[in-house]
Design an enzyme around this catalytic site. Structure first.
Site, PDB file in Angstrom:
ATOM      1  N   TYR A 142       0.755  -1.150  -0.016  1.00  7.54           N
ATOM      2  CA  TYR A 142       0.064  -0.056  -0.088  1.00  7.54           C
ATOM      3  C   TYR A 142       0.882   1.223   0.102  1.00  7.54           C
ATOM      4  CZ  TYR A 142      -4.480  -1.918   0.923  1.00  7.54           C
ATOM      5  OH  TYR A 142      -5.946  -2.582   0.978  1.00  7.54           O
ATOM      6  N   LYS A 189       3.202 -15.187   2.634  1.00  6.33           N
ATOM      7  CA  LYS A 189       3.422 -16.042   1.269  1.00  6.33           C
ATOM      8  C   LYS A 189       4.914 -16.326   1.051  1.00  6.33           C
ATOM      9  CE  LYS A 189       1.945 -17.743  -2.704  1.00  6.33           C
ATOM     10  NZ  LYS A 189       1.069 -18.787  -2.910  1.00  6.33           N
ATOM     11  N   ASP A 221      -2.793 -18.295   0.629  1.00  5.92           N
ATOM     12  CA  ASP A 221      -3.872 -19.104  -0.171  1.00  5.92           C
ATOM     13  C   ASP A 221      -4.688 -20.039   0.481  1.00  5.92           C
ATOM     14  OD1 ASP A 221      -1.356 -20.264  -0.356  1.00  5.92           O
ATOM     15  OD2 ASP A 221      -1.397 -20.912  -2.092  1.00  5.92           O
ATOM     16  N   ASP A 245      -6.309  -7.130   4.321  1.00  5.09           N
ATOM     17  CA  ASP A 245      -7.477  -6.462   3.658  1.00  5.09           C
ATOM     18  C   ASP A 245      -8.099  -7.521   3.067  1.00  5.09           C
ATOM     19  OD1 ASP A 245      -8.758  -4.488   2.697  1.00  5.09           O
ATOM     20  OD2 ASP A 245      -8.053  -4.816   0.807  1.00  5.09           O
ATOM     21  N   ASP A 249     -12.294  -9.249   4.754  1.00  9.59           N
ATOM     22  CA  ASP A 249     -13.454  -9.125   3.841  1.00  9.59           C
ATOM     23  C   ASP A 249     -13.885 -10.598   3.919  1.00  9.59           C
ATOM     24  OD1 ASP A 249     -13.541  -6.318   3.579  1.00  9.59           O
ATOM     25  OD2 ASP A 249     -14.211  -6.828   1.285  1.00  9.59           O
TER      26      ASP A 249
END
Ligand code: IPM
Ligand code: MN
Length: 356
Positions: A142, A189, A221, A245, A249
């Protein structure tokens, strides 16, 4: 004693859900020795419209001089559909996070018994779901260097993390794990990304000081899958900005409605409290948005920033009572539902009864 609260309604449904949270806070203020004083300030698309800047100086000043910040939502489809827009509402939110040093975003995910039937997941999967995500908020992709080539054919975003940025949020997450079920999962990751390998190294080091906390590591994942298939396995999830983020959600759907989840952004000094849901422009101004996440965010605020644990509990109980009595908005029950302000009135009234 007076506590100064910066009230940043933002865009879309922000103003209408904020109104309900303030209603509830007013009851608390009336009945407690701590009085709340609100200062409204502009942020996001509404700030661009009025001041040409999504995080104007005046808003900065109000935030800095407050004891806590209550934030609604940010975003406007006008900008989403214009990839060439020079200024975006979201820039205001990112600048605010950086400016206020809000490096940790804490997002609790809990199922409510009365909402289980509305979750897209099977009942048995939802039993005992109670975890919290610590999402790093002021680093990573970001905030790394980004750009687009002059001919417009190439663009890049860089993911950068410093050890110190990983350490400070990891310590918060480990401390929280100690208070909870003593399990921490780092989501990364590390099979591909250097930054993720640094996260693992730092977390492994810190874990030596927390021998009571069981630590495990999941690739993002795989974590995305486990959050849906085995959500009750998690206790504290620690992760970097963008993974956090996305998985929060995803996690919010477990609870049956995105309109239920509050969050806290904390850091060096002042803290900010906001619902996880966005500005939901499609229903803005219609008085149908779910105010519960905003109300629960204000509950989180009074405990976290003002030490009002008793009053926080009263608000949570009142929200639970509303759910159990079917006093809910359309997103939760599209057969029998109430308006945003009716749900807010009911909860405020319930808080008033419970606090005697
Ligand atoms: C969130 C939002 C923001 C983010 C957007 C609006 C910039 O999705 O708070 O999760 O990506 O952090
Ligand atoms: Mn998000």
């Amino acid at each position: 004693m007076t506590k100064n609260i910066a009230v940043l309604e933002g865009d879309g449904i922000g103003p209408e859900v904020m109104k309900e949270a303030i209603k509830v806070l007013d009851i608390i203020s009336k009945k407690s020795r701590i009085k709340f004083n609100y200062s409204k300030a502009l942020v996001g698309a509404s700030a661009i419209n009025e001041k040409g800047n999504p995080f104007p100086d005046n808003t900065k000043d109000i935030c800095k001089s407050s004891d806590a910040i209550l934030f609604g939502a940010i975003g406007d489809p006008k900008y989403d559909n214009d990839p060439k827009a020079k200024i975006r509402p979201e820039d205001g939110l990112l600048e605010m996070r950086k400016f206020l040093g809000l490096f940790a975003n804490i997002r609790p995910v809990k199922t409510y018994n009365s909402l289980i039937e509305y979750s897209p997941l099977k009942n048995k999967i939802l039993k005992n779901v109670d975890f919290v995500v610590f999402r790093e908020l002021t680093g990573g992709i970001y905030f790394g260097e980004k750009g687009i080539s002059d001919d417009g054919n190439k663009a890049y975003d860089t993911c950068v993390y410093k050890k110190s940025e990983i350490e400070r949020i990891s310590v918060l997450a480990f401390n929280e794990a100690l208070k909870r079920n003593k399990k921490l999962t780092l989501v990364d990751k590390a099979n591909v990304l250097s930054t993720s390998r640094l996260w693992r190294q730092v977390v492994q080091n810190i874990s030596k000081n927390y021998s009571d906390v069981k630590v495990d590591y999941l690739f993002v994942d795989n974590a995305a899958m486990k959050i849906i298939s085995n959500p009750s396995d998690f206790d504290v999830i620690l992760t970097e900005n963008m993974f956090g983020d996305i998985i929060t959600d995803e996690a919010s759907v477990i609870t049956g409605s995105l309109g239920m989840l509050p969050s806290a952004s904390v850091g060096k000094d002042i803290s900010l409290f906001e619902p996880i849901h966005g500005s939901y422009p499609q229903v803005a101004g219609k008085n149908i948005a779910n105010p519960m996440a905003m109300i629960l965010s204000s509950a989180m605020m009074i405990n976290y920033s003002f030490n009002m644990g008793f009053e926080e509990k009263i608000i949570i109980d009142a929200v639970n009572d509303a759910l159990n009595n079917g006093i809910v908005t359309e997103d939760i029950n599209d057969n029998t539902f109430y308006k945003t302000n009716e749900v807010g009135d009911w909860i405020a009234n319930r808080v008033d009864q419970l606090i005697k």
